[in-house]
Design an enzyme around this catalytic site. Sequence first.
Site, PDB file in Angstrom:
ATOM      1  N   SER A 255     -19.136  13.904  29.874  1.00  0.00           N
ATOM      2  CA  SER A 255     -19.181  14.097  30.947  1.00  0.00           C
ATOM      3  C   SER A 255     -20.884  13.883  31.334  1.00  0.00           C
ATOM      4  O   SER A 255     -21.966  13.702  32.211  1.00  0.00           O
ATOM      5  CB  SER A 255     -18.290  15.104  31.477  1.00  0.00           C
ATOM      6  OG  SER A 255     -19.202  16.614  30.789  1.00  0.00           O
ATOM      7  N   ASN A 256     -22.100  14.160  30.024  1.00  0.00           N
ATOM      8  CA  ASN A 256     -23.242  14.396  30.107  1.00  0.00           C
ATOM      9  C   ASN A 256     -23.858  12.833  30.043  1.00  0.00           C
ATOM     10  O   ASN A 256     -24.472  12.487  30.850  1.00  0.00           O
ATOM     11  CB  ASN A 256     -23.914  15.687  29.010  1.00  0.00           C
ATOM     12  CG  ASN A 256     -23.981  16.769  29.900  1.00  0.00           C
ATOM     13  OD1 ASN A 256     -24.560  17.310  30.094  1.00  0.00           O
ATOM     14  ND2 ASN A 256     -23.226  17.895  28.817  1.00  0.00           N
TER      15      ASN A 256
ATOM     16  N   MET B 272     -20.545  16.071  18.333  1.00  0.00           N
ATOM     17  CA  MET B 272     -20.102  17.265  17.473  1.00  0.00           C
ATOM     18  C   MET B 272     -20.427  16.985  15.886  1.00  0.00           C
ATOM     19  O   MET B 272     -20.385  18.349  15.607  1.00  0.00           O
ATOM     20  CB  MET B 272     -19.133  17.395  17.703  1.00  0.00           C
ATOM     21  CG  MET B 272     -18.146  17.190  19.178  1.00  0.00           C
ATOM     22  SD  MET B 272     -19.299  19.263  20.072  1.00  0.00           S
ATOM     23  CE  MET B 272     -18.551  20.638  18.965  1.00  0.00           C
TER      24      MET B 272
ATOM     25  N   ILE C 129     -23.489  16.850  12.280  1.00  0.00           N
ATOM     26  CA  ILE C 129     -24.307  18.512  12.487  1.00  0.00           C
ATOM     27  C   ILE C 129     -24.995  16.559  11.444  1.00  0.00           C
ATOM     28  O   ILE C 129     -24.338  16.102  10.714  1.00  0.00           O
ATOM     29  CB  ILE C 129     -24.676  18.652  11.512  1.00  0.00           C
ATOM     30  CG1 ILE C 129     -23.774  19.698  12.065  1.00  0.00           C
ATOM     31  CG2 ILE C 129     -25.760  19.057  10.770  1.00  0.00           C
ATOM     32  CD1 ILE C 129     -23.982  20.754  13.485  1.00  0.00           C
TER      33      ILE C 129
ATOM     34  N   HIS D  86     -27.607  22.155  24.869  1.00  0.00           N
ATOM     35  CA  HIS D  86     -26.436  23.594  23.812  1.00  0.00           C
ATOM     36  C   HIS D  86     -26.240  24.408  25.168  1.00  0.00           C
ATOM     37  O   HIS D  86     -27.169  24.430  26.410  1.00  0.00           O
ATOM     38  CB  HIS D  86     -27.179  24.599  23.163  1.00  0.00           C
ATOM     39  CG  HIS D  86     -26.389  24.990  22.190  1.00  0.00           C
ATOM     40  ND1 HIS D  86     -25.293  24.472  21.243  1.00  0.00           N
ATOM     41  CD2 HIS D  86     -26.087  26.563  21.896  1.00  0.00           C
ATOM     42  CE1 HIS D  86     -25.016  25.376  20.842  1.00  0.00           C
ATOM     43  NE2 HIS D  86     -26.161  26.745  21.211  1.00  0.00           N
TER      44      HIS D  86
HETATM   45  C1  GRF Z   1     -21.972  20.567  26.654  1.00  0.00           C
HETATM   46  O1  GRF Z   1     -21.430  21.635  26.603  1.00  0.00           O
HETATM   47  C2  GRF Z   1     -22.945  19.987  25.736  1.00  0.00           C
HETATM   48  O2  GRF Z   1     -23.416  21.399  26.217  1.00  0.00           O
HETATM   49  C3  GRF Z   1     -21.802  20.524  24.248  1.00  0.00           C
HETATM   50  O3  GRF Z   1     -20.739  19.715  24.550  1.00  0.00           O
HETATM   51  C4  GRF Z   1     -21.080  19.677  25.258  1.00  0.00           C
HETATM   52  C5  GRF Z   1     -20.070  17.944  25.878  1.00  0.00           C
HETATM   53  O4  GRF Z   1     -19.345  17.920  27.057  1.00  0.00           O
HETATM   54  N1  GRF Z   1     -23.644  20.204  23.511  1.00  0.00           N
HETATM   55  P1  GRF Z   1     -20.178  16.406  27.700  1.00  0.00           P
HETATM   56  O5  GRF Z   1     -18.519  15.661  26.363  1.00  0.00           O
HETATM   57  O6  GRF Z   1     -21.170  15.940  27.831  1.00  0.00           O
HETATM   58  O7  GRF Z   1     -18.665  16.249  28.636  1.00  0.00           O
END
Ligand code: GRF
Length: 196
Positions: free
Chosen positions: A17-18, A95, A97, A114
């Site tokens: 979504s980001n 997800m 590292i 984050h």
């Molecule tokens: C978000 O809460 C971001 O801050 C974290 O992982 C989540 C990712 O969500 N790092 P999306 O895949 O962007 O919907």
Amino acid sequence: MASVVKRIAVLISGRGSNMEAILKEAQDGILMDCCQVVLVVSNRSDALGLTIAQDMAVKTVCVESKGKDSTTFDRRLLEALEPYTFDYLVLAGFMKILSPLVIERYRHRIINIHPADTALYQGAHGYAWAFETGRSSTTITVHYVDEGTDTGPVIAQTDVDLTGAKTLQEVKQRGLAVEHRFYSQVLHQVFTGRQS
Ligand code: GRF
């Protein structure tokens, strides 16, 4: 003076979504004059974000991490990125590292978002931490990525009010709504040196 367009690759692992918010801003919003998304990379072939990026006509690549140790994965990732020219790697729900191999190759050019203040909480499940510890707010952090887990230099932070949020779902909804705006605003600032 016309600003220089920064080319970015976005790394995802899931929902994206980001990433979607960044793609929209780059195509038709606050990032359109300063950012071009050249590639979306996922470490999971089933990531919903891959379909979203393809539907938005953005090139996608999957470097599957399942079954690979982290050194092997990072080598494959570097091989997949090598043909592309870009200025920044933007992590959006990625997800994994990244090992020093990748950090060294793109040092000071990897950015992450984050859902908490990285000084207080690092790692996955930041919203669950905020909910379970009864916090009245959480601090979304955009930071450069170094060798640690959410330990890199902070670029910008913003608070999200969580008062009255009754479920984890509600906490996530409030937080993500802010993330989607804030990430592009901060990227704009990084790419242009100006506030959006
Ligand atoms: C978000 O809460 C971001 O801050 C974290 O992982 C989540 C990712 O969500 N790092 P999306 O895949 O962007 O919907």
